[in-house]
Design an enzyme around this catalytic site. Structure first.
Site, short mmCIF file in Angstrom:
data_model
loop_
_atom_site.label_atom_id
_atom_site.label_comp_id
_atom_site.label_asym_id
_atom_site.label_seq_id
_atom_site.Cartn_x
_atom_site.Cartn_y
_atom_site.Cartn_z
N HIS A 1 36.98 44.64 38.33
CA HIS A 1 38.08 44.08 37.53
C HIS A 1 39.29 43.68 38.38
CE1 HIS A 1 39.06 48.42 37.53
NE2 HIS A 1 40.32 48.04 37.47
N ASP A 2 39.55 44.39 39.47
CA ASP A 2 40.73 44.09 40.28
C ASP A 2 40.41 43.41 41.60
OD1 ASP A 2 42.79 44.94 38.65
OD2 ASP A 2 42.62 47.03 39.28
N LYS B 1 42.90 41.42 43.59
CA LYS B 1 44.00 42.02 44.35
C LYS B 1 43.84 41.84 45.86
CE LYS B 1 45.74 45.59 41.18
NZ LYS B 1 45.77 47.04 40.93
N HIS C 1 46.33 38.33 40.08
CA HIS C 1 45.02 38.90 40.44
C HIS C 1 43.96 38.66 39.36
CE1 HIS C 1 46.11 42.45 37.97
NE2 HIS C 1 44.82 42.78 38.00
N HIS D 1 41.15 41.66 31.62
CA HIS D 1 41.45 43.09 31.45
C HIS D 1 42.94 43.38 31.26
CE1 HIS D 1 42.01 42.83 35.87
NE2 HIS D 1 42.71 43.95 35.79
N HIS D 2 43.81 42.39 31.45
CA HIS D 2 45.24 42.60 31.15
C HIS D 2 45.71 41.81 29.93
CE1 HIS D 2 46.10 45.23 34.46
NE2 HIS D 2 45.55 44.38 35.34
P1 C2E Z 1 47.69 49.80 37.92
O1 C2E Z 1 48.69 50.67 38.56
O2 C2E Z 1 46.27 50.18 38.16
O3 C2E Z 1 47.93 49.77 36.39
C1 C2E Z 1 47.01 49.18 35.50
C2 C2E Z 1 47.62 49.04 34.17
O4 C2E Z 1 47.88 50.35 33.64
C3 C2E Z 1 48.96 48.33 34.15
O5 C2E Z 1 48.81 46.93 34.10
C4 C2E Z 1 49.55 48.87 32.85
O6 C2E Z 1 48.98 48.22 31.73
C5 C2E Z 1 49.08 50.30 32.84
N1 C2E Z 1 50.10 51.17 33.45
C6 C2E Z 1 50.15 51.67 34.70
N2 C2E Z 1 51.23 52.43 34.86
C7 C2E Z 1 51.92 52.42 33.71
C8 C2E Z 1 53.11 53.05 33.25
O7 C2E Z 1 53.80 53.78 33.98
N3 C2E Z 1 53.50 52.81 31.94
C9 C2E Z 1 52.74 52.02 31.13
N4 C2E Z 1 53.16 51.82 29.87
N5 C2E Z 1 51.59 51.42 31.53
C10 C2E Z 1 51.19 51.61 32.79
P2 C2E Z 1 50.03 45.99 34.58
O8 C2E Z 1 51.31 46.50 34.01
O9 C2E Z 1 49.65 44.60 34.27
O10 C2E Z 1 50.08 46.19 36.13
C11 C2E Z 1 49.08 45.66 36.96
C12 C2E Z 1 49.18 46.21 38.31
O11 C2E Z 1 50.43 45.85 38.88
C13 C2E Z 1 49.18 47.74 38.43
O12 C2E Z 1 47.91 48.28 38.41
C14 C2E Z 1 49.84 47.91 39.77
O13 C2E Z 1 48.94 47.63 40.83
C15 C2E Z 1 50.89 46.84 39.75
N6 C2E Z 1 52.17 47.39 39.25
C16 C2E Z 1 52.62 47.39 37.98
N7 C2E Z 1 53.87 47.95 37.91
C17 C2E Z 1 54.19 48.31 39.18
C18 C2E Z 1 55.35 48.94 39.79
O14 C2E Z 1 56.34 49.29 39.13
N8 C2E Z 1 55.32 49.15 41.14
C19 C2E Z 1 54.25 48.77 41.88
N9 C2E Z 1 54.28 49.03 43.21
N10 C2E Z 1 53.13 48.20 41.35
C20 C2E Z 1 53.10 47.96 40.01
C1 SIN Z 2 43.90 49.24 38.72
O1 SIN Z 2 43.23 49.35 37.72
O2 SIN Z 2 43.81 50.02 39.65
C2 SIN Z 2 44.89 48.13 38.88
C3 SIN Z 2 45.51 47.74 37.61
C4 SIN Z 2 45.19 46.37 37.33
O3 SIN Z 2 45.89 45.50 37.84
O4 SIN Z 2 44.21 46.22 36.63
FE FE Z 3 42.09 48.92 37.78
FE FE Z 4 44.18 44.68 37.05
#
Ligand code: C2E
Ligand code: SIN
Ligand code: FE
Ligand code: FE
Ligand code: SIN
Length: 378
Positions: free
Chosen positions: A238-239, A242, A267, A293-294
């Site tokens: 899915h990712d 990235k 991504h 997936h988003h």
């Molecule tokens: P990820 O960290 O694997 O997160 C995947 C998804 O899990 C996120 O998609 C979001 O829907 C949910 N998620 C993760 N952490 C939180 C949280 O603290 N609160 C809530 N409500 N949901 C959460 P999203 O938002 O589209 O983000 C995609 C990717 O972008 C993330 O994958 C991460 O790699 C990056 N990302 C998002 N926010 C941040 C951030 O504040 N800092 C950094 N360094 N990366 C971020």
């Molecule tokens: C992850 O699932 O590790 C990344 C979150 C995302 O961008 O789908």
């Molecule tokens: Fe993931």
């Molecule tokens: Fe993703």
């Protein structure tokens, strides 16, 4: 077997030519339409048994790497394995020799271990080596205990089983090849998924957990076992998109700026573009999952802003598996959440970010999901 010798003695008559033909036609059509190796082994064992009136028939395949013979005794049961150098089956294999014996217990090649374990009594035995297209021995056909009154296998049986063996060899070889190709595909896909994750510095088992959760959700939601398995195989990718995001964005320890988040959001599209041109079913499914997936149930996700059931079911399922794992794990930008907090988020987002039906399925499957989380802990 005890019935046969001690109680009601019911011997079989040798088959008439037209009965033989019936059996052959029946099995040839079954074998021709069967691509699954395990089922093929069982069908061929039945063919051998019916053809020469054996009580039992086994098709052993040679596992060169482990120097073992293995077979399927029944569907859903793990394969049976024996060392390749024991018993009649092993002897026939290693010496490329047909074996025909009237009483196993008078023959020193016999390995009574199986009898001892099962209480079965082996008497007459017929074993034929099976060759692949290149003439290499790939296994053996083994029949035990002739069911006629004489109780011994004949030269005609040997001839018939040899024919069956040469026919089986070809079908088996292509099934084995198929299985290897599929296995290789699975490994490549999984590895690609891991590469995608390692770029984003998420710990090793994220991909595995998302795959396992997605399969549980798919099954409980009511998708078929084969489709659920497909999601399990495809979701690790899915990712994959990235891979093209710079480290300073992906690994940023704190909150992203709007501009940085826009870069990350790419991504989904990148992953789709990488995968979309393949005709393979697994990669096509992976393309859909990478793309969607988003997306969010209320239409406020990315990249397309799809809404409700416009989002493919694979995307809706993987979204929940992915977010559950992201919240329940440490990330470079956040600590893992307590379980209660995670569950509350899913309850709040039911019908907003997520498909409400799949949230229900998720909440009903929590025990299973938490067990998988334990099993694949980082
Ligand atoms: P990820 O960290 O694997 O997160 C995947 C998804 O899990 C996120 O998609 C979001 O829907 C949910 N998620 C993760 N952490 C939180 C949280 O603290 N609160 C809530 N409500 N949901 C959460 P999203 O938002 O589209 O983000 C995609 C990717 O972008 C993330 O994958 C991460 O790699 C990056 N990302 C998002 N926010 C941040 C951030 O504040 N800092 C950094 N360094 N990366 C971020
Ligand atoms: C992850 O699932 O590790 C990344 C979150 C995302 O961008 O789908
Ligand atoms: Fe993931
Ligand atoms: Fe993703
Ligand atoms: C043998 O070939 O003697 C061992 C395997 C078996 O008896 O089923």
């Amino acid at each position: 077997m005890h019935e046969l010798y001690d109680l009601e003695v019911k011997f079989k008559e040798e088959l008439a030519p037209e009965q033989l033909l019936d059996i052959i036609f029946h099995y040839v059509s079954l074998i021709a339409s069967e691509k699954d190796l395990d089922r093929l082994l069982l069908i061929m064992a039945d063919l051998g048994r019916d053809l020469i009136l054996a009580d039992r028939c086994t098709l052993w395949l040679f596992d060169k790497v482990n120097h073992q013979l293995w077979t399927k005794v029944a569907h859903g049961v793990p394969p049976l394995r024996i060392p390749a150098d024991t018993g009649f089956a092993g002897y026939a294999l290693l010496n490329n020799e047909t074996i025909l014996v009237e009483d196993a217990y008078t023959d020193k090649r016999f390995n009574p271990a199986v009898d001892l374990k099962t209480g079965y009594h082996t008497k007459s035995v017929l074993v034929i080596p099976i060759q692949d297209q290149n003439g290499e021995i790939m296994g053996t056909y083994q029949a035990i205990n002739k069911l006629t009154e004489e109780g011994i296998f004949t030269l005609k049986d040997m001839h018939l089983l040899t024919l069956a063996a040469s026919y089986s060899g070809k079908a088996l070889e292509s099934a084995i090849l198929n299985e290897e190709i599929e296995q290789t595909q699975k490994e490549i896909i999984f590895t690609m998924g891991e590469i995608g994750e390692s770029r984003s510095k998420e710990t090793g088992n994220h991909v595995k957990r998302v795959a396992e959760y997605s399969k549980v959700l798919a099954l409980k939601y009511g998708l078929s076992p084969s489709e659920s398995e497909l999601i399990k195989m495809a979701s690790p990718m899915h990712d994959i998109g990235k891979v093209s995001i710079p480290d300073e964005v992906l690994k940023k320890p704190g909150k992203l700026t709007d501009e940085e988040f826009e870069i990350i959001k790419a991504h989904s599209q990148t992953g789709f573009d990488l995968l979309k041109n393949s005709n393979r079913q697994i990669l096509q499914s992976a393309a859909i999952i990478a793309h969607q997936h988003h997306e969010k149930w209320n239409g406020k996700g990315y990249p397309q802003g799809l809404k409700g059931e416009e989002i493919h079911i694979y995307g809706r399922i993987t979204a929940i598996a992915d977010v559950f794992d992201a919240l329940a794990s440490d990330r470079c930008y956040k600590k893992a959440w307590e379980l209660d907090r995670v569950i509350n988020l899913f309850k709040e987002e039911r019908g907003i970010q997520f498909d409400p039906k799949i949230v229900e399925v998720f909440l009903d499957s929590l025990d299973e999901i938490l067990a998988l989380k334990e099993k694949y802990v980082d």
